[in-house]
Scaffold this active site. Structure first.
Site, PDB file in Angstrom:
ATOM      1  N   GLN A   1     -52.842  64.543  13.605  1.00  0.00           N
ATOM      2  CA  GLN A   1     -53.562  63.396  13.627  1.00  0.00           C
ATOM      3  C   GLN A   1     -52.622  62.129  13.960  1.00  0.00           C
ATOM      4  O   GLN A   1     -51.182  62.201  14.030  1.00  0.00           O
ATOM      5  CB  GLN A   1     -53.787  63.281  12.121  1.00  0.00           C
ATOM      6  CG  GLN A   1     -53.015  63.584  11.055  1.00  0.00           C
ATOM      7  CD  GLN A   1     -53.789  64.023   9.793  1.00  0.00           C
ATOM      8  OE1 GLN A   1     -54.720  63.772   9.610  1.00  0.00           O
ATOM      9  NE2 GLN A   1     -53.095  64.653   8.895  1.00  0.00           N
TER      10      GLN A   1
ATOM     11  N   GLU B   1     -51.401  71.009   1.526  1.00  0.00           N
ATOM     12  CA  GLU B   1     -51.618  70.050   2.662  1.00  0.00           C
ATOM     13  C   GLU B   1     -51.461  70.573   4.009  1.00  0.00           C
ATOM     14  O   GLU B   1     -50.334  71.092   4.250  1.00  0.00           O
ATOM     15  CB  GLU B   1     -50.468  68.799   2.242  1.00  0.00           C
ATOM     16  CG  GLU B   1     -50.221  67.871   3.358  1.00  0.00           C
ATOM     17  CD  GLU B   1     -51.561  67.003   3.856  1.00  0.00           C
ATOM     18  OE1 GLU B   1     -51.757  66.795   5.018  1.00  0.00           O
ATOM     19  OE2 GLU B   1     -52.104  66.441   2.838  1.00  0.00           O
TER      20      GLU B   1
ATOM     21  N   ASP C   1     -53.720  75.525   5.739  1.00  0.00           N
ATOM     22  CA  ASP C   1     -54.884  75.090   6.290  1.00  0.00           C
ATOM     23  C   ASP C   1     -55.637  75.191   4.529  1.00  0.00           C
ATOM     24  O   ASP C   1     -55.359  76.324   4.160  1.00  0.00           O
ATOM     25  CB  ASP C   1     -55.610  75.572   7.084  1.00  0.00           C
ATOM     26  CG  ASP C   1     -57.062  75.187   7.379  1.00  0.00           C
ATOM     27  OD1 ASP C   1     -57.783  75.748   6.625  1.00  0.00           O
ATOM     28  OD2 ASP C   1     -57.362  74.465   8.314  1.00  0.00           O
TER      29      ASP C   1
ATOM     30  N   ASP D   1     -58.851  66.241  -1.875  1.00  0.00           N
ATOM     31  CA  ASP D   1     -58.597  65.154  -1.650  1.00  0.00           C
ATOM     32  C   ASP D   1     -58.692  64.974  -0.014  1.00  0.00           C
ATOM     33  O   ASP D   1     -57.560  64.943   0.376  1.00  0.00           O
ATOM     34  CB  ASP D   1     -57.443  64.605  -2.325  1.00  0.00           C
ATOM     35  CG  ASP D   1     -57.028  63.196  -1.987  1.00  0.00           C
ATOM     36  OD1 ASP D   1     -57.642  62.583  -1.374  1.00  0.00           O
ATOM     37  OD2 ASP D   1     -55.729  62.812  -2.187  1.00  0.00           O
TER      38      ASP D   1
ATOM     39  N   ASP E   1     -62.341  61.802   5.833  1.00  0.00           N
ATOM     40  CA  ASP E   1     -63.699  61.842   6.009  1.00  0.00           C
ATOM     41  C   ASP E   1     -63.869  63.073   7.159  1.00  0.00           C
ATOM     42  O   ASP E   1     -63.189  63.497   7.679  1.00  0.00           O
ATOM     43  CB  ASP E   1     -64.234  60.531   6.634  1.00  0.00           C
ATOM     44  CG  ASP E   1     -64.214  59.304   5.641  1.00  0.00           C
ATOM     45  OD1 ASP E   1     -65.145  59.303   4.922  1.00  0.00           O
ATOM     46  OD2 ASP E   1     -63.316  58.658   5.679  1.00  0.00           O
TER      47      ASP E   1
ATOM     48  N   PRO F   1     -59.212  66.836  11.450  1.00  0.00           N
ATOM     49  CA  PRO F   1     -58.650  67.984  10.512  1.00  0.00           C
ATOM     50  C   PRO F   1     -59.638  68.003   9.283  1.00  0.00           C
ATOM     51  O   PRO F   1     -59.561  69.032   8.589  1.00  0.00           O
ATOM     52  CB  PRO F   1     -57.289  67.555  10.276  1.00  0.00           C
ATOM     53  CG  PRO F   1     -57.044  66.726  11.352  1.00  0.00           C
ATOM     54  CD  PRO F   1     -58.156  65.886  11.817  1.00  0.00           C
TER      55      PRO F   1
END
Length: 284
Positions: free
Chosen positions: A31, A106, A138, A156, A159, A163
């Site tokens: 990202q 994470e 993942d 957490d 949106d 990913p």
């Protein structure tokens, strides 16, 4: 020269921030990561053009996704956090001395590294706590494959674009149900319902077959613009969503935690949903 960051989450509507100082910009494997300073909200982190967290109001989001399920359950020892690379969720969970172990999954190590450097107050040393175990993986794969079991799972996630999209699927929810202890709780951020009602409905339809009790609770987080933010709630114990206020107050005082947004009264009232959400659930 001051530049402007314009969020791209919604078509035809958005919010903008002045970029008073650009601190970090990098395209990771997963990202686009941006961290900048804004005069009103302090340091701001955005992923793929969408604001994820700010120094000014992060406490609202993190307190409501941690202390509410922890104190509703009353006996959480093992916690799983999916996402949360900024460390704020881990920080708040570890404030509870009764929590024995926290696993954080994470997908992007770069997010953790950059947040520890540029948003150090979010984690406030939490990554160094011996109770914390950080796994770079993942989240969907982890909940499908792990042999560990947890009393509380917190998603957490970003949106449901890029990913983060897989963390709103039935496959992910089924994996979370699989690795919850009996009577455990699953919670997740679920966007701003007024602008993202379809996402709330999708979560409702996907979680309801898996859990005996599924609902949402709300909080107002200024940088998640557009109205109340909704948090998904799921458990097989309906009583956990209806803990009496005096019991919540006792647990809150016994925990010894200090909060800036959460309190037992907010907790009790947060499950009251706007009528347009209830109407959407019933199809009216």
């Amino acid at each position: 020269m001051t530049t402007t960051f314009v969020e791209t989450l919604h078509n035809g509507y958005g919010q903008c921030f002045t970029v008073d100082e650009l601190l970090f910009e990098h395209r990771t494997e997963h990202q686009e990561l941006l961290i900048f300073r804004n005069a009103t909200f302090g340091r701001v982190m955005a992923l793929d053009g969408i604001v994820q967290t700010t120094e000014r109001d992060e406490f609202i989001y993190h307190e409501m996704l941690t202390h509410l399920p922890l104190l509703a359950h009353g006996g959480v020892a093992r916690v799983l956090i999916i996402g949360g690379g900024d460390g704020g969720m881990l920080r708040e969970v570890l404030k509870h001395p009764t929590v024995e172990a926290v696993t954080q999954v994470e997908i992007d190590q770069a997010v953790i590294d950059m947040c520890r450097r540029y948003l150090p107050n979010h984690s406030a040393g939490a990554f160094d706590d011996p109770r914390a175990n950080v796994v770079i993986a993942d989240g969907v794969d982890f909940v499908r494959d792990t042999s560990e079991r947890y009393d509380l799972i917190i998603s957490d996630c970003t949106d449901p674009v890029g990913p983060g999209e897989v963390l709103f699927t039935s496959e992910f929810y089924a994996g979370c149900k699989r690795c919850l202890n009996p009577g455990g709780v699953f919670v997740a951020q679920n966007g701003v319902a007024f602008l993202q009602l379809d996402e709330v409905l999708n979560t409702h339809h996907r979680l309801s077959p898996l859990f005996a009790d599924q609902s949402f609770y709300c909080a107002a987080v200024p940088t998640y613009a557009g109205g109340l933010m909704t948090f998904a709630w799921a458990s097989d114990d309906p009583a956990l969503r209806q803990v009496a206020l005096d019991a919540l107050d006792r647990r809150y005082r016994a925990s010894g935690i200090r909060t800036r947004y959460y309190n037992p009264q907010i907790h009790a009232g947060s499950f009251a949903l706007p009528q347009y959400i209830l109407d959407a659930f019933s199809g009216s």
